[in-house]
Design a protein around this motif. Structure first.
Motif, PDB file in Angstrom:
ATOM      1  N   PHE A  67       0.728  -1.019  -0.284  1.00 43.80           N
ATOM      2  CA  PHE A  67       0.012  -0.057   0.057  1.00 43.80           C
ATOM      3  C   PHE A  67       0.929   1.282  -0.028  1.00 43.80           C
ATOM      4  N   PHE A  68       1.733   1.309   0.718  1.00 46.34           N
ATOM      5  CA  PHE A  68       2.612   2.515   0.982  1.00 46.34           C
ATOM      6  C   PHE A  68       3.825   2.578   0.026  1.00 46.34           C
ATOM      7  N   ASN A  69       4.243   1.199  -0.733  1.00 42.47           N
ATOM      8  CA  ASN A  69       4.927   1.260  -1.956  1.00 42.47           C
ATOM      9  C   ASN A  69       4.367   1.689  -3.202  1.00 42.47           C
ATOM     10  N   GLN A  70       3.226   1.400  -3.394  1.00 40.60           N
ATOM     11  CA  GLN A  70       2.350   1.443  -4.669  1.00 40.60           C
ATOM     12  C   GLN A  70       1.465   2.353  -4.712  1.00 40.60           C
ATOM     13  N   THR A  71       0.579   2.863  -3.563  1.00 44.24           N
ATOM     14  CA  THR A  71      -0.519   3.493  -3.779  1.00 44.24           C
ATOM     15  C   THR A  71      -0.366   5.067  -3.163  1.00 44.24           C
ATOM     16  N   VAL A  72       0.028   5.101  -1.776  1.00 42.45           N
ATOM     17  CA  VAL A  72       0.334   6.372  -1.271  1.00 42.45           C
ATOM     18  C   VAL A  72       1.444   6.461  -0.402  1.00 42.45           C
ATOM     19  N   THR A  73       2.113   7.447  -0.202  1.00 40.83           N
ATOM     20  CA  THR A  73       3.379   7.604   0.697  1.00 40.83           C
ATOM     21  C   THR A  73       2.784   7.966   2.019  1.00 40.83           C
TER      22      THR A  73
ATOM     23  N   GLU B   9       1.887  11.275   2.584  1.00 40.01           N
ATOM     24  CA  GLU B   9       0.567  11.800   2.009  1.00 40.01           C
ATOM     25  C   GLU B   9      -0.691  11.190   2.759  1.00 40.01           C
ATOM     26  N   MET B  10      -0.334   9.958   3.311  1.00 47.39           N
ATOM     27  CA  MET B  10      -1.493   9.413   4.251  1.00 47.39           C
ATOM     28  C   MET B  10      -1.503  10.201   5.454  1.00 47.39           C
ATOM     29  N   ALA B  11      -0.522  10.384   6.126  1.00 45.92           N
ATOM     30  CA  ALA B  11      -0.200  11.196   7.512  1.00 45.92           C
ATOM     31  C   ALA B  11      -1.167  12.565   7.316  1.00 45.92           C
ATOM     32  N   LYS B  12      -0.912  13.014   6.056  1.00 47.22           N
ATOM     33  CA  LYS B  12      -1.739  14.625   5.944  1.00 47.22           C
ATOM     34  C   LYS B  12      -2.941  14.138   5.732  1.00 47.22           C
ATOM     35  N   ALA B  13      -3.437  13.325   4.783  1.00 46.74           N
ATOM     36  CA  ALA B  13      -4.876  12.912   4.745  1.00 46.74           C
ATOM     37  C   ALA B  13      -5.489  12.494   6.082  1.00 46.74           C
TER      38      ALA B  13
ATOM     39  N   GLU C 224       1.353  10.239  13.212  1.00 46.74           N
ATOM     40  CA  GLU C 224       2.691  10.490  13.876  1.00 46.74           C
ATOM     41  C   GLU C 224       3.664   9.329  13.407  1.00 46.74           C
ATOM     42  N   ILE C 225       3.228   7.966  13.463  1.00 45.94           N
ATOM     43  CA  ILE C 225       4.037   7.014  13.227  1.00 45.94           C
ATOM     44  C   ILE C 225       4.402   6.915  11.464  1.00 45.94           C
ATOM     45  N   LEU C 226       3.706   7.369  10.627  1.00 45.18           N
ATOM     46  CA  LEU C 226       3.819   7.596   9.399  1.00 45.18           C
ATOM     47  C   LEU C 226       4.668   8.896   9.047  1.00 45.18           C
ATOM     48  N   ASN C 227       4.724   9.829   9.825  1.00 43.41           N
ATOM     49  CA  ASN C 227       5.152  11.167   9.223  1.00 43.41           C
ATOM     50  C   ASN C 227       5.152  11.839  10.587  1.00 43.41           C
ATOM     51  N   PRO C 228       6.198  11.771  11.548  1.00 43.32           N
ATOM     52  CA  PRO C 228       6.270  12.650  12.586  1.00 43.32           C
ATOM     53  C   PRO C 228       5.987  14.044  12.404  1.00 43.32           C
ATOM     54  N   TYR C 229       5.137  14.651  12.949  1.00 45.31           N
ATOM     55  CA  TYR C 229       4.917  16.351  12.802  1.00 45.31           C
ATOM     56  C   TYR C 229       4.909  16.821  14.131  1.00 45.31           C
ATOM     57  N   LEU C 230       3.895  16.349  15.026  1.00 44.74           N
ATOM     58  CA  LEU C 230       3.874  17.066  16.230  1.00 44.74           C
ATOM     59  C   LEU C 230       5.166  16.660  17.276  1.00 44.74           C
ATOM     60  N   ASP C 231       5.824  15.693  17.299  1.00 42.97           N
ATOM     61  CA  ASP C 231       6.894  15.207  18.092  1.00 42.97           C
ATOM     62  C   ASP C 231       8.186  15.970  17.527  1.00 42.97           C
ATOM     63  N   VAL C 232       8.361  16.696  16.269  1.00 39.28           N
ATOM     64  CA  VAL C 232       9.390  17.308  16.076  1.00 39.28           C
ATOM     65  C   VAL C 232       9.684  18.413  16.735  1.00 39.28           C
TER      66      VAL C 232
END
Length: 77
Positions: free
Chosen positions: A17-23, A26-30, A68-76
């Motif tokens: 899914f993360f290699n072929q459909t969405v990064t 992108e998923m974290a943002k959605a 946060e696991i997919l793309n840390p944002y709040l912990d940065v």
């Protein structure tokens, strides 16, 4: 919190899914966008649905944890 591990099949499906459909980014943002819109609209439109508050809080928490696991944002820092 659960200590169960993913099945090999689930790992493969997630990887595909993360290699072929969405990064993951992108998923974290959605997830964050959907979480915000759904929570805000529910709170504004249904202020009297007190019985649903616990479900909403749980959903909001776990979707943010996944984001946060997919793309840390709040912990940065």
């Amino acid at each position: 919190m659960s200590t169960k591990t993913l099945s090999k099949e689930a790992e493969i499906r997630l990887s595909n899914f993360f290699n072929q459909t969405v990064t993951p980014e992108e998923m974290a943002k959605a997830l964050r966008q959907a979480n915000f819109v759904l929570s805000l609209s529910l709170i504004r439109e249904n202020e009297t649905l007190q019985q649903e508050i616990d479900k909403l809080e749980n959903s909001f928490y776990w979707l943010n944890e996944l984001a946060e696991i997919l793309n840390p944002y709040l912990d940065v820092e």
